[in-house]
Design a protein around this motif. Structure first.
Motif: not given
Ligand code: FES
Length: 131
Positions: A25-27, A40-55, A117-124
């Motif tokens: 949740k963005l908030s 899960m990416l390509d059927g394999e577990p993957e760890s992602l780094i999420l970064y919400r920048d200063a803007a 790639a991400l998509q952000v819709e509202g708070d999600v």
């Protein structure tokens, strides 16, 4: 049934994630903050780094250092930052500019984290499952 996940390097992989799976949740993400998510990416577990920048913009990368393929966090979701706010790999100290994700110092200088790639819709925040 798999889904397609676009990466900025042009490669497309499939994922078992449902379109409704929510990464965050963005908030709930402070500005200029780093987070880790297991997906899960390509059927394999993957760890992602999420970064919400200063803007307030969201970015994601595979949690895989281009130097030796290790995770960048020293413990799940615990990332090192330099005094200048760069992301520092906990293994050998490669330093990545934020929000770009390119290595500016250390053993893999000039390489980049692999963006997801991400998509952000509202708070999600979700993985971008569009082809
Ligand atoms: S694995 Fe990250 S700097 Fe070596």
């Amino acid at each position: 049934m798999g889904r397609s996940i676009g990466r900025t390097n042009g490669a497309v992989v499939s994922s078992s994630l449902n379109a409704d799976d929510i990464l965050a949740k963005l908030s709930a993400l402070p500005l200029d903050s780093l987070h880790e998510r297991e997906v899960m990416l390509d059927g394999e577990p993957e760890s992602l780094i999420l970064y919400r920048d200063a803007a307030g913009q969201m970015r994601a990368w595979l949690n895989v250092c281009p130097h030796a393929g290790r995770r960048l966090d020293w413990s799940p979701g615990q990332f090192l930052r330099s005094k200048q706010g760069e992301l520092v790999c906990a293994v050998h100290g490669a330093t990545f500019a934020l929000p770009e994700g390119n290595c500016v110092a250390g053993p893999c200088r000039g390489d980049c984290l692999r963006a997801v790639a991400l998509q952000v819709e509202g708070d999600v925040v979700r993985l971008n499952t569009a082809d």
